[in-house]
Write a protein that holds these residues in place. Structure first.
Motif, PDB file in Angstrom:
ATOM      1  N   GLY A 203       0.821  -1.209   0.000  1.00 15.84           N
ATOM      2  CA  GLY A 203       0.000   0.000   0.000  1.00 15.84           C
ATOM      3  C   GLY A 203       0.854   1.258   0.000  1.00 15.84           C
ATOM      4  N   LYS A 204       1.951   1.218   0.758  1.00 19.56           N
ATOM      5  CA  LYS A 204       2.880   2.357   0.799  1.00 19.56           C
ATOM      6  C   LYS A 204       3.507   2.587  -0.572  1.00 19.56           C
ATOM      7  CE  LYS A 204       6.970   3.963   3.418  1.00 19.56           C
ATOM      8  NZ  LYS A 204       7.851   4.223   2.282  1.00 19.56           N
ATOM      9  N   MET A 205       3.890   1.507  -1.248  1.00 20.18           N
ATOM     10  CA  MET A 205       4.491   1.631  -2.576  1.00 20.18           C
ATOM     11  C   MET A 205       3.473   2.152  -3.586  1.00 20.18           C
ATOM     12  SD  MET A 205       6.318  -1.305  -4.956  1.00 20.18           S
ATOM     13  CE  MET A 205       7.780  -1.487  -3.926  1.00 20.18           C
ATOM     14  N   LEU A 206       2.244   1.641  -3.513  1.00 16.74           N
ATOM     15  CA  LEU A 206       1.206   2.074  -4.452  1.00 16.74           C
ATOM     16  C   LEU A 206       0.869   3.545  -4.240  1.00 16.74           C
ATOM     17  CD1 LEU A 206      -0.621   0.991  -6.707  1.00 16.74           C
ATOM     18  CD2 LEU A 206      -2.353   0.511  -4.962  1.00 16.74           C
ATOM     19  N   ALA A 207       0.773   3.958  -2.977  1.00 17.62           N
ATOM     20  CA  ALA A 207       0.500   5.376  -2.693  1.00 17.62           C
ATOM     21  C   ALA A 207       1.636   6.252  -3.209  1.00 17.62           C
ATOM     22  CB  ALA A 207       0.312   5.573  -1.185  1.00 17.62           C
ATOM     23  N   GLY A 208       2.892   5.775  -3.032  1.00 14.14           N
ATOM     24  CA  GLY A 208       4.044   6.522  -3.522  1.00 14.14           C
ATOM     25  C   GLY A 208       4.034   6.678  -5.033  1.00 14.14           C
ATOM     26  N   ALA A 209       3.473   5.675  -5.728  1.00 10.14           N
ATOM     27  CA  ALA A 209       3.401   5.751  -7.192  1.00 10.14           C
ATOM     28  C   ALA A 209       2.521   6.908  -7.652  1.00 10.14           C
ATOM     29  CB  ALA A 209       2.872   4.433  -7.759  1.00 10.14           C
ATOM     30  N   PHE A 210       1.588   7.311  -6.775  1.00  9.60           N
ATOM     31  CA  PHE A 210       0.671   8.395  -7.139  1.00  9.60           C
ATOM     32  C   PHE A 210       0.925   9.668  -6.331  1.00  9.60           C
ATOM     33  CE2 PHE A 210      -1.468   4.452  -8.298  1.00  9.60           C
ATOM     34  CZ  PHE A 210      -1.766   4.721  -9.629  1.00  9.60           C
ATOM     35  N   GLY A 211       2.168   9.772  -5.802  1.00  4.28           N
ATOM     36  CA  GLY A 211       2.599  11.033  -5.207  1.00  4.28           C
ATOM     37  C   GLY A 211       2.432  11.178  -3.716  1.00  4.28           C
ATOM     38  N   TYR A 212       1.869  10.151  -3.024  1.00  3.71           N
ATOM     39  CA  TYR A 212       1.729  10.272  -1.576  1.00  3.71           C
ATOM     40  C   TYR A 212       2.757   9.383  -0.892  1.00  3.71           C
ATOM     41  CZ  TYR A 212       0.057   9.990   3.182  1.00  3.71           C
ATOM     42  OH  TYR A 212      -0.010  10.034   4.545  1.00  3.71           O
ATOM     43  N   GLU A 213       3.580   9.976  -0.048  1.00  4.37           N
ATOM     44  CA  GLU A 213       4.608   9.225   0.666  1.00  4.37           C
ATOM     45  C   GLU A 213       4.236   9.107   2.142  1.00  4.37           C
ATOM     46  OE1 GLU A 213       7.107   7.635  -0.572  1.00  4.37           O
ATOM     47  OE2 GLU A 213       6.947   8.379  -2.634  1.00  4.37           O
ATOM     48  N   LEU A 214       4.067   7.882   2.609  1.00  9.62           N
ATOM     49  CA  LEU A 214       3.781   7.655   4.026  1.00  9.62           C
ATOM     50  C   LEU A 214       5.022   8.002   4.841  1.00  9.62           C
ATOM     51  CD1 LEU A 214       1.792   6.419   6.165  1.00  9.62           C
ATOM     52  CD2 LEU A 214       3.018   4.254   5.831  1.00  9.62           C
ATOM     53  N   PRO A 215       4.915   8.884   5.827  1.00  9.07           N
ATOM     54  CA  PRO A 215       6.088   9.244   6.645  1.00  9.07           C
ATOM     55  C   PRO A 215       6.693   8.000   7.299  1.00  9.07           C
ATOM     56  CG  PRO A 215       4.265  10.750   7.065  1.00  9.07           C
ATOM     57  CD  PRO A 215       3.714   9.641   6.213  1.00  9.07           C
ATOM     58  N   GLN A 216       8.035   7.976   7.372  1.00 13.81           N
ATOM     59  CA  GLN A 216       8.705   6.805   7.936  1.00 13.81           C
ATOM     60  C   GLN A 216       8.305   6.583   9.396  1.00 13.81           C
ATOM     61  OE1 GLN A 216      10.123   4.685   6.231  1.00 13.81           O
ATOM     62  NE2 GLN A 216      10.906   5.669   4.393  1.00 13.81           N
ATOM     63  N   VAL A 217       8.098   7.681  10.135  1.00 18.76           N
ATOM     64  CA  VAL A 217       7.699   7.552  11.543  1.00 18.76           C
ATOM     65  C   VAL A 217       6.370   6.811  11.642  1.00 18.76           C
ATOM     66  CG1 VAL A 217       7.011   8.818  13.611  1.00 18.76           C
ATOM     67  CG2 VAL A 217       8.956   9.623  12.260  1.00 18.76           C
TER      68      VAL A 217
END
Length: 246
Positions: A203-217
């Motif tokens: 889910g994190k990778m898919l969101a990143g593909a569309f410009g949203y990056e889940l904060p590492q914290v």
């Protein structure tokens, strides 16, 4: 020819990070990098504990000294595969389509692990020769590595973070597999928790593909919550079962 020159230049730059002392120092001095490396090691340990036993079965027919050599060559092959995959992957992961395909593959792995009993296969090795056994171990190591390498790209695109996570992960798989097996034996739900984390990474990778990056914290908080929550749930489940039997 421009695309080929750009491709070759990007790949060369990526592999150059392996030999950059400043990159090594930045990785070792960054707490976030160590958090990601720790996450990769934990995930690989949980997913690959039983893989070490599979490899042990594959070399069992060899003499003791050859067993160690075969497994050692397998480790070298796993490291070489990671070196190649990370260098290429840090270039390819920049493409949206590659991220989407990687995320979908991880969702498939998570689905298979959570709802279809994982992907364990019966290994039969009928006394093959030393070098054929080494080849089989190499292929098995690569097969085991693919899922963890793709999952790693869901967490970071930094060469040394990915490589150190992979190196330590392989050592964990070979060196302390029994520890993880005992952990999973004591808390069986941890195996499913590992696949749940794979789904979260997807889910994190898919969101990143569309410009949203889940904060590492936020990711680390989720990781800790899933790991600790699973242990507490498993402990309470065993206690309730013991109370019923009493």
């Amino acid at each position: 020819m421009d695309w080929f020159i750009n491709f070759f230049s990007s790949i060369s730059e990526n592999y150059g990070h392996f030999f950059s002392w400043s990159d090594v120092v930045n990785t070792l001095s960054d707490p976030v990098s160590w958090g990601i490396i720790g996450s990769l090691v934990l995930l690989e340990g949980l997913l690959s504990a039983d893989n070490a036993l599979v490899l042990a079965v594959m070399v069992k027919h060899l003499p003791k000294d050859q067993q160690k050599k075969a497994l050692f060559y397998g480790i070298l092959g796993a490291y070489l595969f990671r070196f190649i995959a990370i260098g290429l992957g840090t270039y390819l992961i920049g493409f949206t389509l590659v991220k989407v395909l990687g995320a979908l593959y991880l969702f498939y792995i998570a689905y298979k692990g959570l709802f279809k009993g994982g992907s364990e296969e019966e290994i039969k090795n009928k006394g093959t020769s030393f070098w054929k056994t080494v080849l089989l171990v190499e292929l098995m190591d690569i097969a085991f590595s693919i899922d963890s390498v793709i999952a790693a790209f869901g967490l970071s695109n930094q060469v040394w973070v990915l490589f150190m996570g992979g190196v330590l992960g392989v050592l964990m798989m070979r060196g302390v597999a029994q520890l993880f097996l005992r952990l999973i034996e004591r808390f069986p739900e941890l195996e499913q928790a590992a696949f749940l984390l794979i789904a979260i990474i997807a889910g994190k990778m898919l969101a990143g593909a569309f410009g949203y990056e889940l904060p590492q914290v936020a990711f680390f908080a989720i990781l800790i919550a899933v790991f600790v929550g699973t242990i507490l749930y498993s402990s309470r489940k065993k206690k309730r079962a013991a109370d019923k039997e009493a």
